[in-house]
Structure formats: C-alpha cells, structure tokens
Scaffold this active site. Structure first.
Site, PDB file in Angstrom:
ATOM      1  N   SER A  69       0.802  -1.218   0.000  1.00  0.00           N
ATOM      2  CA  SER A  69       0.000   0.000   0.000  1.00  0.00           C
ATOM      3  C   SER A  69       0.843   1.280   0.000  1.00  0.00           C
ATOM      4  CB  SER A  69      -0.930  -0.070   1.204  1.00  0.00           C
ATOM      5  OG  SER A  69      -1.813   0.993   1.250  1.00  0.00           O
ATOM      6  N   ALA A 380     -10.857   8.312   7.781  1.00  0.00           N
ATOM      7  CA  ALA A 380     -10.363   9.663   7.515  1.00  0.00           C
ATOM      8  C   ALA A 380      -9.204   9.623   6.526  1.00  0.00           C
ATOM      9  CB  ALA A 380      -9.933  10.310   8.827  1.00  0.00           C
ATOM     10  N   ARG A 504      -4.297   4.332  20.759  1.00  0.00           N
ATOM     11  CA  ARG A 504      -4.456   2.908  20.413  1.00  0.00           C
ATOM     12  C   ARG A 504      -3.141   2.357  19.852  1.00  0.00           C
ATOM     13  NH1 ARG A 504      -4.743   2.913  14.835  1.00  0.00           N
ATOM     14  NH2 ARG A 504      -5.145   0.688  14.653  1.00  0.00           N
ATOM     15  N   THR A 508      -0.366  -2.021  12.335  1.00  0.00           N
ATOM     16  CA  THR A 508       0.562  -2.237  11.222  1.00  0.00           C
ATOM     17  C   THR A 508       2.010  -1.875  11.550  1.00  0.00           C
ATOM     18  OG1 THR A 508       0.260  -0.014  10.327  1.00  0.00           O
ATOM     19  CG2 THR A 508      -1.257  -1.693   9.535  1.00  0.00           C
TER      20      THR A 508
HETATM   21  C1  16G Z   1      -4.394  -0.703   7.314  1.00  0.00           C
HETATM   22  C2  16G Z   1      -5.874  -0.757   7.035  1.00  0.00           C
HETATM   23  C3  16G Z   1      -6.476   0.614   7.116  1.00  0.00           C
HETATM   24  C4  16G Z   1      -6.172   1.223   8.463  1.00  0.00           C
HETATM   25  C5  16G Z   1      -4.701   1.189   8.754  1.00  0.00           C
HETATM   26  C6  16G Z   1      -4.453   1.562  10.209  1.00  0.00           C
HETATM   27  C7  16G Z   1      -7.017  -2.273   5.532  1.00  0.00           C
HETATM   28  C8  16G Z   1      -7.120  -2.780   4.131  1.00  0.00           C
HETATM   29  N1  16G Z   1      -6.120  -1.312   5.723  1.00  0.00           N
HETATM   30  O1  16G Z   1      -3.725   0.046   6.333  1.00  0.00           O
HETATM   31  O2  16G Z   1      -7.848   0.482   6.940  1.00  0.00           O
HETATM   32  O3  16G Z   1      -6.602   2.548   8.515  1.00  0.00           O
HETATM   33  O4  16G Z   1      -4.217  -0.133   8.580  1.00  0.00           O
HETATM   34  O5  16G Z   1      -3.105   1.426  10.513  1.00  0.00           O
HETATM   35  O6  16G Z   1      -7.714  -2.714   6.421  1.00  0.00           O
HETATM   36  P1  16G Z   1      -2.604   1.439  12.006  1.00  0.00           P
HETATM   37  O7  16G Z   1      -3.276   0.310  12.740  1.00  0.00           O
HETATM   38  O8  16G Z   1      -1.135   1.290  11.887  1.00  0.00           O
HETATM   39  O9  16G Z   1      -2.988   2.766  12.590  1.00  0.00           O
HETATM   40 MG    MG Z   2      -3.636   1.157   0.181  1.00  0.00          MG
END
Ligand code: 16G
Ligand code: MG
Length: 548
Positions: A69, A380, A504, A508
């Site tokens: 992504s 957002a 939170r 990722t």
């Molecule tokens: C991923 C998610 C996205 C979310 C982001 C949050 C999918 C396909 N993608 O990119 O929706 O906003 O994670 O990231 O579900 P974070 O947990 O690191 O804040």
């Molecule tokens: Mg993407």
C-alpha cells in the site's frame, strides 16, 4: 498426517527453499506486511492458506494481493481476499499466523492438518486462487514463492499480473458471481474499465465538463491503470492530468507523494504545484485510498479527506433517493475514532444521517456498513466505499418513477451502484464518484469544503516497549488498560476547548498512535504532546521523548 491433495514432499521442498526467518509474524489489519526481504517464507505459506480457504469454500476462488500500500518501497505485504471480494474472514487470521510462524516442515504439516480438521475441509475439492501485485521491485520474487505454495497445495491458480488492490477484489467477486443472478461484471481488467466508464458516462450525461483534475498516483500502480481507464472516456466529458506516474525509477513509490503523505503531512505531494481554484487528488501506492485538496486564493492548502468524501457521498445519495421516490431506503455512515469531530457533527446534525463507529481497519467498517440499505463507510485516511444491500439494489432496479425526474434519479442511482466498487475502497472509483457529485452540483473543491470546517488535528506516534498492553474499548475511543491511563487522558483533555484525544496500538507498526483535536492549532498540538508524553511515561516509552 493429512491425506489431502497437498503434496507433502513439495511442501517440505518449498520450506527448504523458503526458510522461515526468526521473526514474529502476525496476520495484521491488512495481512502480513513488513520489509520485503523477510516475506519470502510467508508467501509460500499464504499460497497454502489460500488453497485451504478455497477448499473450505467448495472451490470458490480466493484472491491474493501482494502490496504494501502506502508503505515504503522496500516493504511489501500480502493479503487474502474472500470470494465476495471481502477481506479474509477474521477467524482464519489466527491459524494463518500460526502457519506463518511454523519453522520446520513437520510443524508446518501439522498446522495444515489442524486447519483441515478444524474447518472440516473436503480435500476432494479443487482449490482456485487468483493473484496480483503492485509495482514494487520485490514482487516478482515473492510471486514465485507464492506460486510454490499454490502448486504444493495442488491449487489451480491464475496470475492476473499488475493490478490495483481494488481491481483484484473486483476480479475475485466477478469470478465467483459469474453466471449467477448477481453477476458483478466481466472478470477481466477491461471488464472493470467498461463497467466503471459506462456508469460514469451515464451519470455525466448532459452535464458540462469540469476543468481537468490533477491526480497524484504516488508513482504506483494507480498511474498505468488510470491511464488505461482514460482510454474509455472522451476527454470532452472528463479529463485528468496524471502526476507522479514514474513506476520505473527505484525509490520513487510513495516517496513524498500519495494519499497517506498528503493526509499525514497536510500538504501537497512532490510534483504538484497548486493553482488556486483547481482540483487535486492523490491515490496511495495500491490505489485503494483517495484524498482531495486545493489551494485557496491566498495559496493556503486545504485537505478534503475521507470524512469529507463520506459527507459528500451521503448528502448526494440521500438527495437522490428522495428525488427518486424510494426513501424507504435508509442511508447510514460508518466512521472510526479518527473521523474529525466536525464531520460527525455535520453528518448527524445537518444531514441527519445515522453514524456508527467501529475499530480501525476496513473489515470492521465494511461489515458495519452492510447493516444499512446504503452504507457509506470511509476512514479519515481516504479508504472507503458505499455498499448497497441486495434489497436496496432490487428496489432501485425494479422501481418505476411516476415522473421524469424520478426516472432520471432512478437511472442515476442504478449507475451509482455500478460506478462504486462495492468490494472494497477504490481510489479510481471513489474519485469518479466525487467527480460526478461535483459536476452535478457545479461545485469547486472550495464549495464542497464549505460543508463544515475541520477541527485542527494531530497524529503522533510513540514507540513503547510493548504496545500490546494498550487495550481499548468503545470502538478504540477509550483505553481500558493500562489501568488509570484513560482517566489521566480525560483530565488533560478537559483543559482544552473542543478537545478530544484517544490512544491505540497500531495494527501495522510497532508503535502506539495518539490522536488529538481541539479548537485551535496551538491547543491541538499542545494536547497531542501532553497525551503522547503521558503514554511515553506511563506506557514504557522507548528512545527519545515525544515531540510534535
Ligand atoms: C491498514 C488498514 C487501514 C487502516 C490502517 C491503520 C485495511 C485494508 N487497511 O492500512 O484500513 O486505517 O491499517 O493502521 O484494512 P494502524 O493500525 O497502523 O494505525
Ligand atoms: Mg492502500
């Protein structure tokens, strides 16, 4: 040991060639994602999981998308797509994680056995899997590893080549619905362009063309795909100028460009010089996120993010439903805690549309949106889409207007259901939706922006020793652990006008995220810093203290 068509010898051989490194893998918010050089073993195992999932679903086609992504070019990732184009069912994430972390061949085979047993998988079925990938240089090698897993599992697999993530979701749904009453479309890339462009032309019919839009494609897969789409549209109807379309030069993907960069930095991407009055938007690296922006007469940058898109889409669809005389169809919006407070106020106060909140991640939003006849969901960050329930689709298709105006509105609603990618957020499809609405309303970005004014907001990141100690409730808006921390956050927040802040663990990245908004920029920054400092102090911060 399993009796199934899985070839144990090949699995052992594949494990020799693709050894599992000493890394703790987890199927996260959007699949497995990390530095590309750590992903080799994951890929052949994902091939096996995809095959098992297909076997479990009587041979329905499962999708595998290789992309990271908006993340840096040296990262990569992989996620599984279920037959209706949705994210992999959550209950499979645990076993996928277990398989990812299995190191020797015997353990791998025994995890496979337990999956077969747990899901009562009929091994006489034939597995069907399709896969695609983005422009990252690491993709070809990872694809080869995936193929080893698919072959070892005896799956029939098809390489769909370079695709955007939403195109892969589209293809999966088309293949699985082909020949049924709810056939989604032709399972080809061309079919995707035809479906979108036909719907777009219907919606643009008789409307004066707007000035050309500039689209930043983050030097990713969105660039060649948007170029392809443009071939289906007469430039007198609609035209786009593509910036950041270099998918060849190493290091350029997502570099100071794309939807995530623009949203987080709140500034224009590299290569876009903003002229007052013009329209700009950015896709992310795999083209499933979209944000708009413009410069006002004073040259000041303004962002129109996923919240603004949700507001615009909900407003337009509610109007259309009313004009068409099918107001039995209810419209709802799904947001996450990251939605700007002003957007929620606008939706509930002005549009009077129900809003529900869910945890971050597309799978949560998607499922909540399915509860409405028309569910508009956007994060957002610009990921989102609109879902029409089977009943709503049927009502739109079968209703007959009593006036020409009602008939026109019904035709437009019908076209909207085809323009919008209902499998997942899709930057190209979402952009076309926004373009349709702005065209119908004769609005510039600035006029669209007037719906409400965003509260200043700030996102901070705190690295801690163990982010798993941060546990949330209430759609991630409140912490339950570490104990007492939420009360301390509340005390800080109460000192700021219109203040709101939540904390939170990222799904990722190895970090804790802090969000803050308040009446002014200064207050927002001060609030974000105070909460980040608190998280750092009480949550076992690592490295230097937070700064904003
Ligand atoms: C991923 C998610 C996205 C979310 C982001 C949050 C999918 C396909 N993608 O990119 O929706 O906003 O994670 O990231 O579900 P974070 O947990 O690191 O804040
Ligand atoms: Mg993407």
């Amino acid at each position: 040991m399993t009796q199934m068509i899985l070839d144990q010898q090949r699995i052992r051989a594949a494990n020799e060639i693709h050894p599992t490194p000493d890394v703790k893998f987890a199927y996260g918010t959007a699949g497995f994602r990390m530095q590309a050089d750590k992903l080799d073993s994951i890929m052949f195992k994902v091939g096996i999981i995809a095959a098992l999932r297909s076997l479990k679903l009587n041979g329905a086609t499962i999708g595998v998308m290789i992309t990271a992504s908006h993340n840096p070019e040296e990262d990569n990732g992989v996620k599984l797509v279920d037959p209706r184009g949705e994210m992999l069912e959550q209950s499979w994430e645990g076993l996928s994680t277990e398989l990812a972390n299995a190191r020797d061949a015997d353990t791998i085979l025994s995890v496979i056995d337990s999956i077969v047993a747990k899901y009562n998988i009929n091994v006489d079925n034939k597995a069907n899997v399709i896969y695609a990938y983005d422009t990252r240089p690491s993709c070809p090698a990872l694809v080869a590893s995936l193929k080893d897993g698919l072959d070892a599992a005896g799956a029939d697999s098809t390489d769909f080549g370079l695709k955007t993530t939403p195109q892969l979701h589209y293809l999966v749904k088309c293949i699985n619905t082909k020949g049924t009453n709810d056939a989604y479309g032709e399972p080809t890339e061309e079919g995707y362009y035809v479906k979108l462009s036909e719907a777009f032309k219907t919606l643009m019919k008789g409307k004066p063309a707007m000035p050309t839009i500039s689209v930043d494609c983050a030097n990713g897969v969105g660039a060649p795909k948007l170029k392809e789409f443009l071939k289906y549209i007469d430039s007198n109807v609609w035209s786009a100028n593509i910036v950041n379309d270099d998918i060849k030069t190493p290091g350029k993907l997502n570099y100071n460009a794309g939807a995530d960069y623009v949203k987080v930095q709140q500034k224009a991407p590299l290569g876009a010089v903003l002229n007052a009055g013009d329209r700009y938007c950015s896709f992310d690296g795999d083209a499933d996120r979209l944000v708009y922006y413009y410069a006002d007469d004073a040259g000041v940058f303004h962002l129109l993010d996923g919240d603004k898109i949700a507001g615009l889409a909900a407003m337009f669809i509610m109007d259309l439903v009313k004009t068409a005389g099918v107001d039995s169809i209810n419209v709802g919006v799904v947001q996450t805690a990251y939605a700007n407070g002003s957007s929620t106020k606008y939706l509930t106060g002005q549009l009077k549309v129900p809003v529900s909140f869910v945890s971050t991640g597309v799978k949560h939003l998607h499922h909540e949106a399915e509860k409405y006849d028309v569910g508009v969901y956007f994060e957002a960050n610009g990921h989102g889409t609109v879902l029409f329930s089977p009943e709503a689709l049927n009502t739109i298709k079968t209703s007959e207007g009593r006036t020409p105006a009602q008939n026109t509105a019904l035709t437009q609603l019908q076209a909207l259901t085809e323009l919008i990618n209902q499998t997942v957020g899709d930057a190209l499809s979402d952009m076309l939706l926004v373009e349709v609405i702005l065209t119908h309303r004769h609005w510039t970005c600035q006029e669209w922006d007037q719906a409400y004014t965003d509260l200043p907001n700030r996102l901070a990141k705190v690295v801690v020793a163990d982010r798993t100690i941060f546990k949330t409730t209430d759609a991630e808006r409140r912490l339950v652990e570490p104990q007492g921390l939420q009360q301390e956050i509340d005390t800080i927040v109460s000192k700021y006008s219109n203040g709101r802040s939540f904390v939170r663990a990222s799904g990722t990245e190895d970090a804790v995220r802090v969000y803050a908004e308040a009446a002014t920029r200064t207050e927002t920054d001060s609030l974000a810093l105070a909460v980040a400092q608190l998280v750092y102090d009480r949550g076992g911060g690592v490295g230097s203290a937070p700064s904003i």
